[in-house]
Motif scaffolding. Structure first.
Motif, PDB file in Angstrom:
ATOM      1  N   ASP A   1     -70.285 -74.344  81.374  1.00 36.71           N
ATOM      2  CA  ASP A   1     -69.449 -73.272  80.855  1.00 36.71           C
ATOM      3  C   ASP A   1     -69.786 -71.975  81.606  1.00 36.71           C
ATOM      4  O   ASP A   1     -70.960 -71.647  81.788  1.00 36.71           O
ATOM      5  CB  ASP A   1     -69.783 -73.120  79.351  1.00 36.71           C
ATOM      6  N   VAL A   2     -68.770 -71.246  81.991  1.00 34.74           N
ATOM      7  CA  VAL A   2     -68.992 -70.038  82.785  1.00 34.74           C
ATOM      8  C   VAL A   2     -69.686 -68.939  81.969  1.00 34.74           C
ATOM      9  O   VAL A   2     -70.263 -68.002  82.539  1.00 34.74           O
ATOM     10  CB  VAL A   2     -67.654 -69.543  83.398  1.00 34.74           C
ATOM     11  N   ALA A   3     -69.651 -69.052  80.652  1.00 37.95           N
ATOM     12  CA  ALA A   3     -70.337 -68.039  79.836  1.00 37.95           C
ATOM     13  C   ALA A   3     -71.806 -68.401  79.599  1.00 37.95           C
ATOM     14  O   ALA A   3     -72.526 -67.683  78.909  1.00 37.95           O
ATOM     15  CB  ALA A   3     -69.610 -67.865  78.502  1.00 37.95           C
ATOM     16  N   ASP A   4     -72.243 -69.519  80.177  1.00 38.47           N
ATOM     17  CA  ASP A   4     -73.624 -69.984  80.002  1.00 38.47           C
ATOM     18  C   ASP A   4     -74.504 -69.320  81.071  1.00 38.47           C
ATOM     19  O   ASP A   4     -74.507 -69.716  82.238  1.00 38.47           O
ATOM     20  CB  ASP A   4     -73.633 -71.525  80.130  1.00 38.47           C
ATOM     21  N   ARG A   5     -75.257 -68.312  80.645  1.00 39.69           N
ATOM     22  CA  ARG A   5     -76.025 -67.495  81.594  1.00 39.69           C
ATOM     23  C   ARG A   5     -77.068 -68.320  82.361  1.00 39.69           C
ATOM     24  O   ARG A   5     -77.263 -68.130  83.565  1.00 39.69           O
ATOM     25  CB  ARG A   5     -76.708 -66.406  80.790  1.00 39.69           C
ATOM     26  N   ALA A   6     -77.705 -69.260  81.652  1.00 42.16           N
ATOM     27  CA  ALA A   6     -78.741 -70.065  82.314  1.00 42.16           C
ATOM     28  C   ALA A   6     -78.123 -70.918  83.420  1.00 42.16           C
ATOM     29  O   ALA A   6     -78.663 -71.026  84.528  1.00 42.16           O
ATOM     30  CB  ALA A   6     -79.450 -70.942  81.291  1.00 42.16           C
ATOM     31  N   ALA A   7     -76.939 -71.495  83.116  1.00 42.71           N
ATOM     32  CA  ALA A   7     -76.260 -72.316  84.127  1.00 42.71           C
ATOM     33  C   ALA A   7     -75.854 -71.450  85.317  1.00 42.71           C
ATOM     34  O   ALA A   7     -75.953 -71.872  86.482  1.00 42.71           O
ATOM     35  CB  ALA A   7     -75.024 -72.984  83.518  1.00 42.71           C
ATOM     36  N   LEU A   8     -75.409 -70.226  85.042  1.00 43.37           N
ATOM     37  CA  LEU A   8     -75.013 -69.320  86.130  1.00 43.37           C
ATOM     38  C   LEU A   8     -76.222 -68.959  86.997  1.00 43.37           C
ATOM     39  O   LEU A   8     -76.127 -68.911  88.223  1.00 43.37           O
ATOM     40  CB  LEU A   8     -74.393 -68.043  85.564  1.00 43.37           C
ATOM     41  N   ASP A   9     -77.349 -68.695  86.330  1.00 41.19           N
ATOM     42  CA  ASP A   9     -78.553 -68.331  87.087  1.00 41.19           C
ATOM     43  C   ASP A   9     -78.916 -69.439  88.070  1.00 41.19           C
ATOM     44  O   ASP A   9     -79.242 -69.182  89.231  1.00 41.19           O
ATOM     45  CB  ASP A   9     -79.729 -68.090  86.128  1.00 41.19           C
ATOM     46  N   THR A  10     -78.833 -70.676  87.597  1.00 39.85           N
ATOM     47  CA  THR A  10     -79.160 -71.812  88.474  1.00 39.85           C
ATOM     48  C   THR A  10     -78.114 -71.931  89.583  1.00 39.85           C
ATOM     49  O   THR A  10     -78.457 -72.115  90.749  1.00 39.85           O
ATOM     50  CB  THR A  10     -79.189 -73.122  87.648  1.00 39.85           C
ATOM     51  N   ALA A  11     -76.840 -71.804  89.196  1.00 35.70           N
ATOM     52  CA  ALA A  11     -75.767 -71.995  90.186  1.00 35.70           C
ATOM     53  C   ALA A  11     -75.764 -70.894  91.245  1.00 35.70           C
ATOM     54  O   ALA A  11     -75.273 -71.092  92.355  1.00 35.70           O
ATOM     55  CB  ALA A  11     -74.419 -72.056  89.473  1.00 35.70           C
ATOM     56  N   MET A  12     -76.304 -69.719  90.902  1.00 36.52           N
ATOM     57  CA  MET A  12     -76.269 -68.614  91.863  1.00 36.52           C
ATOM     58  C   MET A  12     -77.472 -68.566  92.796  1.00 36.52           C
ATOM     59  O   MET A  12     -77.506 -67.740  93.703  1.00 36.52           O
ATOM     60  CB  MET A  12     -76.163 -67.285  91.112  1.00 36.52           C
ATOM     61  N   ARG A  13     -78.441 -69.433  92.544  1.00 33.23           N
ATOM     62  CA  ARG A  13     -79.600 -69.410  93.434  1.00 33.23           C
ATOM     63  C   ARG A  13     -79.117 -69.722  94.856  1.00 33.23           C
ATOM     64  O   ARG A  13     -78.214 -70.497  95.035  1.00 33.23           O
ATOM     65  CB  ARG A  13     -80.666 -70.409  92.961  1.00 33.23           C
ATOM     66  N   ASP A  14     -79.639 -69.075  95.821  1.00 36.66           N
ATOM     67  CA  ASP A  14     -79.397 -69.306  97.255  1.00 36.66           C
ATOM     68  C   ASP A  14     -77.942 -69.167  97.721  1.00 36.66           C
ATOM     69  O   ASP A  14     -77.585 -69.705  98.761  1.00 36.66           O
ATOM     70  CB  ASP A  14     -79.980 -70.665  97.699  1.00 36.66           C
ATOM     71  N   VAL A  15     -77.069 -68.475  96.968  1.00 33.58           N
ATOM     72  CA  VAL A  15     -75.709 -68.281  97.505  1.00 33.58           C
ATOM     73  C   VAL A  15     -75.563 -66.863  98.050  1.00 33.58           C
ATOM     74  O   VAL A  15     -76.271 -65.940  97.648  1.00 33.58           O
ATOM     75  CB  VAL A  15     -74.572 -68.589  96.487  1.00 33.58           C
TER      76      VAL A  15
END
Ligand SMILES: NC(=O)c1ccc[n+]([C@@H]2O[C@H](COP(=O)([O-])OP(=O)(O)OC[C@H]3O[C@@H](n4cnc5c(N)ncnc54)[C@H](O)[C@@H]3O)[C@@H](O)[C@H]2O)c1
Length: 317
Positions: free
Chosen positions: A52-66
């Motif tokens: 879910d795009v509102a899931d901050r933890a998932a976003l933090d992981t997905a944004m690593r190294d981009v």
């Protein structure tokens, strides 16, 4: 070459953007909850994070190294947002703030998706980035909220962003069976099934139809135009087409003369929605390259290939 996160990358516009980025030699990670998007739309080389795009933890992981984030995930249906006001707000505005927050921590530039729906009842023609926004739907209000928070992201959190306001996007990949689909995909779907086209109102309402690959190009170009000034760009052609003209063009290209029926105008339906592409042209070097006739042909061809039907002769011309 860069590595990008694309939220909503399994959706209609997002999947075209992913393909464009891949064709440019970039690496892409997609975050999508697959609520309307489909896994099959992205190629196997793309890493998919189902979240879910509102899931901050998932976003933090997905944004690593981009190196940058293209944020397209949203409930894109005005009707669904009307039905589920608070629920769509959580995805469309809270989700966008979560993207900005996660990006600000790493100072990752964000190109996010607003919408021409922010103009709402504005009657100026053409509609420009400077036209006062007067949204008339929960969807449009939340998209305007995204723009206001992008301004805050730049001013308070030093986050570079650019916002895109797509007008009426159409092209291959838009599901004609979805009740929320754009008018072009609905009409193309009905014509190819030999069904009646129902026009709400008198058909003289005017729209600015832009081909999906052109919209993907605006997004890609905007990554070069991000700034803490939170610039906004209309993604449009500047060409007006009435819904009645559209119906006639689709019938001409498909070689089918469909029955056209008129129904009551939809409540809140905007009369004129034509954008001014001047800012995107001067600041991003963008201009739409696919005219409506060619774009419709490609859309009809795609629909025929999806159904396994032979492409209609007129569409091939
Ligand atoms: N299609 C248009 O004409 C148009 C016009 C203006 C703006 N937009 C905007 O463009 C963007 C893409 O729209 P689209 O037409 O491709 O719609 P779409 O529904 O095909 O794509 C949206 C994607 O976001 C995903 N998504 C939805 N909710 C999510 C959530 N909570 N978490 C993670 N992913 C989620 C969906 O699964 C889908 O893949 C949206 O922001 C939409 O508001 C579209």
């Amino acid at each position: 070459m860069s590595k990008y996160l694309v939220t909503g990358g399994c959706g209609f516009i997002g999947s075209h953007l992913v393909n464009l980025l891949l064709a440019g030699g970039h690496t892409v990670r997609v975050l999508d909850d697959l609520s309307t998007g489909r896994r099959e739309t992205i190629s196997s080389g793309v890493e998919l994070v189902v979240a879910d795009v509102a899931d901050r933890a998932a976003l933090d992981t997905a944004m690593r190294d981009v190196d940058g984030c293209f944020h397209l995930a949203a409930i894109a249906s005005v009707e669904q947002c009307t039905r589920d006001w608070a629920g769509s707000h959580r995805v469309n505005l809270t989700g966008t703030i979560a993207v900005f927050e996660a990006a600000a921590v790493r100072r990752i530039p964000v190109v996010y998706t607003s919408s021409a729906a922010v103009f709402g009842s504005a009657s100026e023609r053409p509609l420009r980035e400077t036209t006062p926004a007067t949204p008339i739907s929960a969807y449009g209000a939340d998209k305007l909220g995204c723009e206001l928070h992008a301004r805050v992201a730049g001013l308070v959190y030093d986050l570079p962003t650019a916002g895109i306001r797509p007008f009426n996007v159409y092209g291959p990949g838009q599901d004609p069976r979805s009740p929320y689909s754009g008018v072009i995909s609905l009409f193309c779907g009905l014509v190819s099934e030999g069904k009646t086209l129902t026009i709400n109102g008198d058909g003289q309402q005017v729209r600015d139809f832009i081909y999906v690959d052109d919209v993907a190009r605006v997004f890609a170009a905007a990554m070069g135009g991000v700034s803490t000034d939170a610039r906004i760009y209309c993604a449009c052609t500047g060409h007006p087409t009435s819904v009645l003209e559209l119906a006639k063009l689709i019938s001409e290209l498909s070689g089918v003369a469909p029955k056209i029926a008129f129904a009551e105008a939809r409540r809140g339906d905007v009369r004129n929605s034509v954008g001014d592409p001047a800012r995107a042209r001067s600041e991003l070097g963008f201009s739409a390259s696919v005219d409506l006739r060619s774009g419709l042909r490609r859309t009809l061809e795609w629909m025929a290939s999806e159904r396994g039907a032979p492409v209609m002769a007129a569409a091939r011309r």
